[in-house]
Write a protein that holds these residues in place. Structure first.
Motif, PDB file in Angstrom:
ATOM      1  N   ALA A  29      54.243 -53.794  63.366  1.00  0.00           N
ATOM      2  CA  ALA A  29      54.251 -54.950  62.651  1.00  0.00           C
ATOM      3  C   ALA A  29      54.553 -55.885  63.539  1.00  0.00           C
ATOM      4  N   VAL A  30      53.418 -56.773  63.862  1.00  0.00           N
ATOM      5  CA  VAL A  30      53.756 -57.737  65.028  1.00  0.00           C
ATOM      6  C   VAL A  30      53.143 -58.929  64.813  1.00  0.00           C
ATOM      7  N   GLY A  31      53.438 -60.187  64.924  1.00  0.00           N
ATOM      8  CA  GLY A  31      53.000 -61.667  64.789  1.00  0.00           C
ATOM      9  C   GLY A  31      53.167 -61.816  63.371  1.00  0.00           C
ATOM     10  N   ALA A  32      52.124 -62.315  62.742  1.00  0.00           N
ATOM     11  CA  ALA A  32      51.963 -62.439  61.385  1.00  0.00           C
ATOM     12  C   ALA A  32      52.474 -61.414  60.372  1.00  0.00           C
ATOM     13  N   GLY A  33      52.170 -60.145  61.159  1.00  0.00           N
ATOM     14  CA  GLY A  33      52.325 -58.814  60.352  1.00  0.00           C
ATOM     15  C   GLY A  33      53.880 -58.698  60.369  1.00  0.00           C
ATOM     16  N   LEU A  34      54.558 -58.968  61.452  1.00  0.00           N
ATOM     17  CA  LEU A  34      55.839 -58.817  61.181  1.00  0.00           C
ATOM     18  C   LEU A  34      56.688 -59.667  60.112  1.00  0.00           C
ATOM     19  N   ASN A  35      56.198 -60.916  60.195  1.00  0.00           N
ATOM     20  CA  ASN A  35      56.570 -61.968  59.392  1.00  0.00           C
ATOM     21  C   ASN A  35      56.244 -61.842  57.865  1.00  0.00           C
ATOM     22  N   MET A  36      55.061 -61.262  57.514  1.00  0.00           N
ATOM     23  CA  MET A  36      54.648 -60.682  56.345  1.00  0.00           C
ATOM     24  C   MET A  36      55.638 -59.763  55.605  1.00  0.00           C
ATOM     25  N   ALA A  37      56.090 -58.689  56.536  1.00  0.00           N
ATOM     26  CA  ALA A  37      57.094 -57.869  56.410  1.00  0.00           C
ATOM     27  C   ALA A  37      58.364 -58.469  55.942  1.00  0.00           C
ATOM     28  N   LEU A  38      58.773 -59.388  56.732  1.00  0.00           N
ATOM     29  CA  LEU A  38      59.995 -59.999  56.588  1.00  0.00           C
ATOM     30  C   LEU A  38      60.148 -60.990  55.459  1.00  0.00           C
ATOM     31  N   ALA A  39      58.884 -61.386  54.866  1.00  0.00           N
ATOM     32  CA  ALA A  39      58.862 -62.311  53.547  1.00  0.00           C
ATOM     33  C   ALA A  39      59.053 -61.311  52.179  1.00  0.00           C
ATOM     34  N   CYS A  40      58.839 -59.943  52.400  1.00  0.00           N
ATOM     35  CA  CYS A  40      59.332 -59.061  51.430  1.00  0.00           C
ATOM     36  C   CYS A  40      60.816 -59.037  51.370  1.00  0.00           C
ATOM     37  N   ASP A  41      61.217 -58.343  50.023  1.00  0.00           N
ATOM     38  CA  ASP A  41      62.722 -58.357  49.914  1.00  0.00           C
ATOM     39  C   ASP A  41      63.383 -57.006  50.530  1.00  0.00           C
ATOM     40  N   PHE A  42      62.376 -56.189  50.760  1.00  0.00           N
ATOM     41  CA  PHE A  42      63.092 -54.795  51.606  1.00  0.00           C
ATOM     42  C   PHE A  42      62.025 -54.452  52.665  1.00  0.00           C
ATOM     43  N   THR A  64      51.761 -52.852  52.360  1.00  0.00           N
ATOM     44  CA  THR A  64      51.377 -51.526  53.575  1.00  0.00           C
ATOM     45  C   THR A  64      50.042 -51.912  54.182  1.00  0.00           C
ATOM     46  N   GLY A  65      49.844 -50.969  55.047  1.00  0.00           N
ATOM     47  CA  GLY A  65      48.682 -51.005  56.042  1.00  0.00           C
ATOM     48  C   GLY A  65      47.914 -49.607  56.018  1.00  0.00           C
ATOM     49  N   ALA A  66      46.752 -49.683  56.123  1.00  0.00           N
ATOM     50  CA  ALA A  66      46.004 -48.593  55.848  1.00  0.00           C
ATOM     51  C   ALA A  66      46.048 -47.703  57.279  1.00  0.00           C
ATOM     52  N   GLY A  67      45.840 -46.524  57.293  1.00  0.00           N
ATOM     53  CA  GLY A  67      45.866 -45.857  58.741  1.00  0.00           C
ATOM     54  C   GLY A  67      47.580 -45.655  58.946  1.00  0.00           C
ATOM     55  N   THR A  68      47.718 -45.757  60.474  1.00  0.00           N
ATOM     56  CA  THR A  68      49.022 -45.522  60.789  1.00  0.00           C
ATOM     57  C   THR A  68      49.723 -46.785  61.439  1.00  0.00           C
ATOM     58  N   ASP A  69      49.236 -47.939  60.976  1.00  0.00           N
ATOM     59  CA  ASP A  69      49.838 -49.221  61.255  1.00  0.00           C
ATOM     60  C   ASP A  69      50.066 -50.002  60.176  1.00  0.00           C
ATOM     61  N   PHE A  70      50.826 -51.056  60.169  1.00  0.00           N
ATOM     62  CA  PHE A  70      51.199 -52.197  59.156  1.00  0.00           C
ATOM     63  C   PHE A  70      50.323 -53.301  59.200  1.00  0.00           C
ATOM     64  N   ASN A  82      43.349 -53.227  54.792  1.00  0.00           N
ATOM     65  CA  ASN A  82      42.287 -52.111  55.027  1.00  0.00           C
ATOM     66  C   ASN A  82      41.345 -52.588  56.441  1.00  0.00           C
ATOM     67  N   ARG A  83      41.802 -52.651  57.208  1.00  0.00           N
ATOM     68  CA  ARG A  83      41.343 -52.755  58.629  1.00  0.00           C
ATOM     69  C   ARG A  83      41.914 -51.835  59.850  1.00  0.00           C
ATOM     70  N   PRO A  84      42.149 -50.253  59.357  1.00  0.00           N
ATOM     71  CA  PRO A  84      42.767 -49.653  60.306  1.00  0.00           C
ATOM     72  C   PRO A  84      42.197 -49.800  61.808  1.00  0.00           C
ATOM     73  N   GLU A  85      41.159 -50.028  62.046  1.00  0.00           N
ATOM     74  CA  GLU A  85      40.293 -49.635  63.095  1.00  0.00           C
ATOM     75  C   GLU A  85      40.947 -50.835  64.233  1.00  0.00           C
ATOM     76  N   VAL A  86      41.294 -52.122  63.558  1.00  0.00           N
ATOM     77  CA  VAL A  86      42.242 -53.149  64.364  1.00  0.00           C
ATOM     78  C   VAL A  86      43.566 -53.142  64.081  1.00  0.00           C
ATOM     79  N   LYS A  87      44.067 -52.174  63.661  1.00  0.00           N
ATOM     80  CA  LYS A  87      45.483 -52.021  63.189  1.00  0.00           C
ATOM     81  C   LYS A  87      45.711 -52.992  61.981  1.00  0.00           C
ATOM     82  N   ASN A  88      44.871 -53.479  61.243  1.00  0.00           N
ATOM     83  CA  ASN A  88      44.880 -54.003  60.081  1.00  0.00           C
ATOM     84  C   ASN A  88      45.087 -55.542  60.191  1.00  0.00           C
ATOM     85  N   ALA A  89      44.635 -56.064  61.355  1.00  0.00           N
ATOM     86  CA  ALA A  89      44.584 -57.439  61.723  1.00  0.00           C
ATOM     87  C   ALA A  89      43.931 -58.231  60.746  1.00  0.00           C
ATOM     88  N   CYS A  90      44.302 -59.191  60.145  1.00  0.00           N
ATOM     89  CA  CYS A  90      43.919 -60.113  59.191  1.00  0.00           C
ATOM     90  C   CYS A  90      43.022 -61.136  59.634  1.00  0.00           C
TER      91      CYS A  90
END
Length: 243
Positions: free
Chosen positions: A109-122, A57-63, A22-30
């Motif tokens: 879904a980029v960087g660690a965001g992409l890899n977080m998605a890939l760590a999921c089953d689907f 998932t991510g808030a707003g329009t980005d993962f 829930n940081r949609p203002e920065v594309k949910n960067a962690c």
């Protein structure tokens, strides 16, 4: 149940728990605090017997745009290793979670965001999603398990291409190389995620957990080890059925 910080929200609908960055203002960067909180949340949900499926998932329009690397880099070096341990622990908790996990990807879904998605089953994505192992463009090596996850999904040569050249892939290109399971229009994404989550939550939890663990080990185990694991798993499951 989980009482998350504002930047990591957990909502529950029956047996399905949704974790929202829930940081949609920065594309949910962690931030570093978010990695630690996500580690705690993933662990807690993994041990919650009432949860059968977890959606990320991510808030707003980005993962997720990966790690928040804004600010003075020299000021971050003092505790850099501890910070990377938090990222690693977060990845391990998500990958090893004995529940079905779904990445709901809309936008970047980029960087660690992409890899977080890939760590999921689907990985279920909208048509406007974009994917990149962007680390090289930030002067960094890959993290969040990308060096392990990506080759097993797209093959070594494609993984090297994605990581070393750090190009951006459209949703259609991601689907073509097997990076995602399904791509749908944005207004159909929630319906698709709800359908897959409800189907996963309706499955036999112990059997699915064992099958997931066996699949996760398939690239590092021998056939003999796989057969042994399958046999032990079914022995336990059949004994519970007959109790």
């Amino acid at each position: 149940m989980v009482a998350p910080m504002d930047e990591v929200q957990v909502d529950r609908n029956g047996a399905v728990a949704t974790v929202t960055l829930n940081r949609p203002e920065v594309k949910n960067a962690c931030t570093s605090e978010m990695w630690s909180e996500l580690h705690r949340v993933y662990n807690e949900l993994g041990y919650d017997d009432e949860v059968r499926c977890v959606v990320v998932t991510g808030a707003g329009t980005d993962f997720c745009a990966g790690a928040d690397v804004s600010g003075d880099r020299s000021a971050r070096t003092t505790h850099q290793y501890q910070g990377m341990r938090a990222v690693a622990e977060c990845c391990q908790a998500l990958y090893d979670m004995p529940k079905v996990t779904i990445a709901r990807v809309d936008g970047v879904a980029v960087g660690a965001g992409l890899n977080m998605a890939l760590a999921c089953d689907f990985v279920l994505a909208s048509e406007r999603s974009r994917f990149s192992e962007i680390f090289a463009k930030r002067g960094l090596n890959v993290d969040f398990g990308g060096s392990f996850l990506l080759p097993s999904i797209v093959g070594m040569q494609r993984a090297k291409e994605m990581i070393l050249l750090a190009e951006i892939y459209s949703a259609a290109e991601a689907a073509e190389i097997g990076l995602v399971n399904r791509v749908v229009p944005s207004d159909e994404l929630d319906e698709l995620v709800d359908d897959w989550a409800s189907r996963a939550a309706a499955g036999p939890p112990r059997a699915l957990a064992v099958s997931k663990a066996l699949l996760n080990k398939s690239f590092t185990s021998t056939l003999t080890e796989a057969l042994e694991g399958e046999g032990l798993g079914q022995t336990v499951q059949l004994s519970l059925i007959h109790i």
